[in-house]
Design a protein around this motif. Structure first.
Motif, short mmCIF file in Angstrom:
data_model
loop_
_atom_site.label_atom_id
_atom_site.label_comp_id
_atom_site.label_asym_id
_atom_site.label_seq_id
_atom_site.Cartn_x
_atom_site.Cartn_y
_atom_site.Cartn_z
N GLU A 1 0.89 -1.14 0.19
CA GLU A 1 0.09 0.08 -0.01
C GLU A 1 0.99 1.18 -0.44
OE1 GLU A 1 -2.96 0.59 3.26
OE2 GLU A 1 -4.17 1.03 1.99
N ARG A 2 2.23 1.74 0.73
CA ARG A 2 2.28 2.68 0.88
C ARG A 2 3.90 2.47 -0.51
NH1 ARG A 2 4.56 0.87 6.74
NH2 ARG A 2 2.99 1.20 7.65
N ILE A 3 4.05 1.68 -0.83
CA ILE A 3 4.44 1.86 -2.62
C ILE A 3 3.99 2.01 -3.62
CG2 ILE A 3 5.65 0.52 -4.47
CD1 ILE A 3 7.48 -1.25 -2.47
N LYS A 4 2.71 2.11 -3.10
CA LYS A 4 1.66 2.42 -4.58
C LYS A 4 1.39 3.90 -3.95
CE LYS A 4 -3.06 1.05 -6.24
NZ LYS A 4 -4.41 -0.01 -6.14
N ALA A 5 1.24 4.24 -2.89
CA ALA A 5 1.24 5.93 -2.30
C ALA A 5 2.12 6.43 -2.97
CB ALA A 5 0.48 6.26 -1.12
N LEU A 6 2.91 5.97 -3.01
CA LEU A 6 4.69 6.61 -3.40
C LEU A 6 4.49 7.24 -4.59
CD1 LEU A 6 7.34 4.71 -1.07
CD2 LEU A 6 6.64 8.03 -0.86
N ARG A 7 4.27 6.48 -5.40
CA ARG A 7 4.57 5.97 -6.75
C ARG A 7 3.61 7.19 -6.98
NH1 ARG A 7 5.58 0.15 -7.61
NH2 ARG A 7 7.71 0.28 -8.44
N GLU A 8 2.27 7.14 -6.94
CA GLU A 8 1.33 8.09 -7.32
C GLU A 8 1.62 9.44 -6.39
OE1 GLU A 8 -3.59 9.16 -6.58
OE2 GLU A 8 -3.13 6.85 -6.03
N ILE A 9 2.03 9.82 -5.61
CA ILE A 9 2.02 11.29 -4.83
C ILE A 9 3.41 11.06 -5.80
CG2 ILE A 9 3.42 12.05 -3.03
CD1 ILE A 9 2.62 10.10 -0.95
N VAL A 10 4.52 10.74 -6.43
CA VAL A 10 5.53 11.47 -7.54
C VAL A 10 4.49 11.29 -8.68
CG1 VAL A 10 7.52 10.45 -8.88
CG2 VAL A 10 7.79 9.86 -6.75
N GLU A 11 3.71 10.88 -9.21
CA GLU A 11 3.05 11.05 -10.06
C GLU A 11 2.40 12.72 -9.98
OE1 GLU A 11 -0.41 8.87 -12.70
OE2 GLU A 11 0.33 8.08 -11.15
N GLN A 12 1.41 12.63 -8.52
CA GLN A 12 0.89 13.58 -8.78
C GLN A 12 1.62 15.07 -8.95
OE1 GLN A 12 -2.31 14.11 -9.30
NE2 GLN A 12 -2.62 11.96 -9.86
N ILE A 13 2.60 15.01 -7.88
CA ILE A 13 3.32 16.67 -8.26
C ILE A 13 4.21 16.08 -9.57
CG2 ILE A 13 5.53 17.11 -6.85
CD1 ILE A 13 5.11 15.45 -4.61
N GLU A 14 4.68 15.27 -9.95
CA GLU A 14 5.02 15.64 -11.64
C GLU A 14 4.35 16.20 -12.52
OE1 GLU A 14 6.94 11.71 -12.15
OE2 GLU A 14 8.88 12.38 -12.20
N SER A 15 3.08 16.04 -11.78
CA SER A 15 1.84 16.56 -13.15
C SER A 15 1.58 17.63 -12.43
CB SER A 15 0.63 15.76 -12.81
OG SER A 15 -0.07 15.67 -11.99
N LEU A 16 2.16 18.58 -11.61
CA LEU A 16 2.31 19.77 -11.50
C LEU A 16 2.65 20.64 -12.28
CD1 LEU A 16 2.55 20.02 -7.67
CD2 LEU A 16 0.15 20.44 -8.83
N ASP A 17 2.23 22.30 -13.17
CA ASP A 17 2.36 22.48 -14.33
C ASP A 17 3.86 23.39 -14.11
OD1 ASP A 17 1.06 24.28 -12.78
OD2 ASP A 17 0.63 25.66 -14.00
N TYR A 18 4.55 23.73 -12.64
CA TYR A 18 5.38 24.44 -12.70
C TYR A 18 6.66 23.32 -11.70
CZ TYR A 18 3.78 23.79 -7.36
OH TYR A 18 3.04 23.30 -6.59
N VAL A 19 6.35 21.97 -11.65
CA VAL A 19 7.51 20.94 -11.03
C VAL A 19 7.67 20.59 -12.68
CG1 VAL A 19 8.18 18.88 -10.48
CG2 VAL A 19 6.10 20.25 -9.31
#
Length: 770
Positions: A82-100
């Protein structure tokens, strides 16, 4: 100043206009005085022929330090489905930010498989727990992960985030925005018990700037309010307080406008400390001048004549205090630290402008309707009513001049010797407010990762050494072993560690042939064969750079030994932490240069002004005593010598000398009117005692407001200033009279010229009555 109000008003308006230009259009004014660029034709010297080196390939090497913001994630164990899945989604969502622009984390580590097969460090979230536990051990053991992106206990994980600054529209997006995205994702997974902190160069900078801007307004308002409150209590008259307050306020207004022309940007001392400091300096002279004017108004003189007489009596002393204070502050220009130099220059400008404000605004205001009632309450204040009781101090001192003067000299010498044991130090966390996220993250990085800051050993070799020579790896391995011996050095990493992670065993010289098997981004992170250079990087904790002095010294000695064994190699210990350590001694040099030059120049100025070298030498004790007291306080409380200490010591010298000058000036004047030196000392105390005590109380009250700041440097500055000013009063009321009675006898003091008589008959009659 009292006889020509129209000219004084025009002069004030002129200065105000110049200051307004500084507030509104400083760049344009600076451009007026910039010289036209001069085109010069430079003759190029023929360069010696160099060996043509191969151009490095167009490869973007990985970096474990290049991040604008570091998102620090804590958890008991990241290696659960569960934590690995959460980490991958956190990275994915942060990378989707237009200023990142990018996020670098565990899954971006290049593959170390010699066959080029993809072996992810983190397995799929559907993997069994046994496989996840094995992946955890493998990940922590990876040279680019353990102690770099993941703590060795596996409980702290770093996301290295870089921004596209064209799309950053809000400062909070660089810190709070990232954490909000991460928390929102983690909330979807009940088992993802993550906690988040942000650190790195952007969060640290933003925290410092925000706190600086908040304190700039907060403590100026509180400080000014405390000053006015204390002034009302001590003066017992609102009109006198308003006039005295107008002068330093005008001085601060002028100074903050004028220094805009100097283009000193983001200096915390200029924006926070300087206004309060100038207010207190201006208030000191203003109180002395107002006490004399109120005295003459109470005696029946008109506003014009009282102001004229007040300027005549204390104007020279105020000028001397401003000159000596400017000298004390100006000595900071000898410092090597840019912030300290800028603060010194600004203080010089500010002190001189504040003196102009005091000597123009107060006499002018006393001639207006405000000055009609300034004498109301004179003699009824707390200090005025109890000054007679304090006079017993002078009587006690005059009965024991030999003992007290010797005590003053001896105690000052002892305290100076204790102060000399202060040792310089510097911490990055000192620039951050206590308890702030940036400060907490710094401490956490020290514990979990061996420190946030990185330094390195830069290794280069001659062209005679082939880049694929086994000696290169041997030399790098010796450097790596040297760093591993030091307890304070955190997780060294070099090409040696990366090669060591490849399959197989053998000596370094035998594994050099495997260099070409490494992925180019990984290989050139620490090794650039085309430029004959390599690096060994390591972590440095924020423990105080003085703690690293012995460590860096041993490393440099070890590098010399390694260099002797490899004559074609050069080794350089470098990095921001190393630079701060090497320049740490400069703090002591700056302090010695500042205090020494200021003390000598002040001695010369006082000796010239009073036409007596003896009086100049006498003034050393009451001026150095408060500094020695403050230095001893720092020693006994376990503090170190820092940039803020250098500033505070020099500033305090400039302020402490003010009371001494006022006392000496009145003492010399009274010597012309009475036959006894002891009587001259008594009358000097009576004449300036009220102002001395009043200014000390107000100054200490003003500085005490900054003690509650959440910035450690500002608290240290305020404590040192308050302690110095308080002990300066003691030195001027106890040690200085004893020294004058002992060493400044009438036969040893050359006569001064008689003061100019006032031509007004009413003034003459009043003086006769007095």
């Amino acid at each position: 100043m009292a006889d020509h109000p129209v000219m004084v008003t025009l002069f004030i308006l002129l200065l105000s206009g110049i200051a307004l230009l500084g507030y509104t259009m400083p760049e344009e004014v600076r451009d007026w005085f910039k010289p036209a660029p001069v085109q010069q034709v430079q003759q190029q010297k023929p360069e010696k022929p160099r060996k043509v080196r191969e151009t490095p390939p167009d490869v973007d090497p990985i970096s474990l330090t290049d991040a604008d913001t570091i998102l620090v994630i804590d958890s008991e164990d990241f290696f659960t489905p569960e934590r690995i899945k959460a980490l991958r989604e956190i990275v994915e969502q942060i990378e989707s930010l237009d200023y990142v622009r990018s996020v670098f984390w565990l899954e971006d580590i290049p593959n170390l498989n010699i066959f080029g097969l993809r072996e992810p460090l983190i397995p799929n979230e559907r993997a069994s727990q046994k496989r996840l536990d094995a992946a955890k051990e493998k990940t922590v053991a990876h040279p680019l992960v353990g102690g770099q992106l993941l703590s060795v206990d596996g409980k702290t994980l770093l996301l290295m985030i870089k921004f596209d600054w064209l799309h950053v529209t809000d400062d909070d997006a660089c810190t709070i925005g990232l954490k909000d995205v991460a928390r929102e994702v983690a909330a979807k997974y009940p088992g993802a018990d993550f906690s988040f902190l942000t650190t790195g160069r952007v969060p640290i900078y933003l925290t410092a700037v925000r706190t600086h801007n908040a304190n700039k307004v907060k403590y100026q308002v509180i400080g000014y309010g405390m000053i006015l409150f204390m002034a009302v209590i001590l003066f017992r008259g609102i009109s006198a307080v308003i006039i005295v307050a107008l002068a330093p306020m005008f001085g601060v207004f002028l100074t903050m406008g004028f220094i805009q022309f100097l283009d000193f940007q983001d200096n915390p001392f200029n924006d926070v400390v300087l206004p309060v400091l100038l207010s207190l300096v201006g208030l000191t002279d203003g109180v002395h001048l107002m006490v004399q004017i109120r005295k003459h108004r109470a005696a029946g003189l008109s506003g014009r004549d009282a102001a004229r007489r007040g300027v005549q009596e204390v104007g020279l002393a105020c000028l001397l205090t401003s000159v000596t204070t400017a000298i004390g502050f100006g000595s900071l220009s000898l410092a090597h630290h840019e912030t300290v130099r800028e603060f010194g220059y600004s203080c010089v400008v500010g002190v001189l402008l504040t003196f102009i404000a005091v000597i123009t605004v107060i006499p002018l205001a006393c001639r207006t309707w405000l000055g009609r009632s300034i004498h109301v309450g004179y003699g009824k204040g707390i200090i005025d009513r109890h000054l007679g009781r304090i006079s017993v101090i002078i009587e006690m001192v005059l009965k024991r001049t030999r003992f007290i003067s010797s005590l003053g000299i001896g105690v000052t010498a002892i305290l100076i010797l204790i102060s000399l044991t202060l040792r310089p130090d510097e911490r990055r966390a000192n620039m951050l407010p206590d308890g702030s996220e940036a400060a907490v993250a710094l401490n956490h990085m020290d514990r979990a990762m061996g420190g946030l800051e990185h330094s390195r050993v830069h290794v280069t070799w001659d062209d005679d050494v082939p880049s694929d020579s086994p000696e290169v790896l041997v030399a790098i391995s010796e450097v790596d072993d040297l760093l591993l011996q030091e307890e304070l050095i955190g997780h060294p990493i070099s090409i040696r560690n990366i090669l060591g992670a490849l399959p197989g065993e053998g000596k370094p010289e035998e594994r050099m042939s495997m260099m070409d098997l490494l992925p180019p981004p990984l290989k050139r992170a620490f090794y650039t064969p085309e430029r004959n250079q390599a690096e060994v990087s390591f972590h440095v904790q924020d423990l105080g750079i003085a703690r690293y002095g012995p460590t860096f010294t041993r490393i440099e000695e070890g590098l010399k030994t390694i260099g002797a064994a490899h004559p074609h190699f050069q080794f350089e210990l470098t990095g921001s932490a190393v630079w701060r350590w090497r320049n740490l001694y400069q703090i002591v040099v700056d302090l010695a240069a500042s205090l020494g030059s200021a003390a000598i120049i002040i001695l010369v100025v006082l000796a010239f002004a009073f036409r007596s070298l003896r009086l100049g030498l006498i003034s050393i004790i009451p001026n150095m005593f408060p500094l020695a007291v403050t230095g001893t306080f720092l020693v006994f409380t376990g503090q170190s010598l820092e940039i803020v200490s250098v500033c505070a010591f020099t500033v305090c010298l400039g302020i402490a000398v003010d009371d001494t000058i006022h006392f000496l000036t009145r003492f010399r004047e009274e010597q012309l009117l009475v036959d006894s030196d002891e009587e001259a000392i008594r009358r000097a105390f009576t004449g300036v005692g009220t102002a001395l005590i009043m200014t000390t109380v107000i100054l200490v009250a003003g500085f005490s407001t900054v003690i509650f700041s959440d910035m450690r440097d500002q608290r240290i500055f305020a404590i040192m200033s308050g302690l110095t000013i308080s002990s300066a009063l003691f030195g001027d009321l106890v040690f200085l009279p004893a020294l004058l009675a002992r060493y400044a006898k009438r036969s040893q003091v050359p006569a001064m010229e008689e003061p100019e008589e006032l031509s007004d008959p009413m003034v003459e009659q009043t003086l006769v009555r007095e």
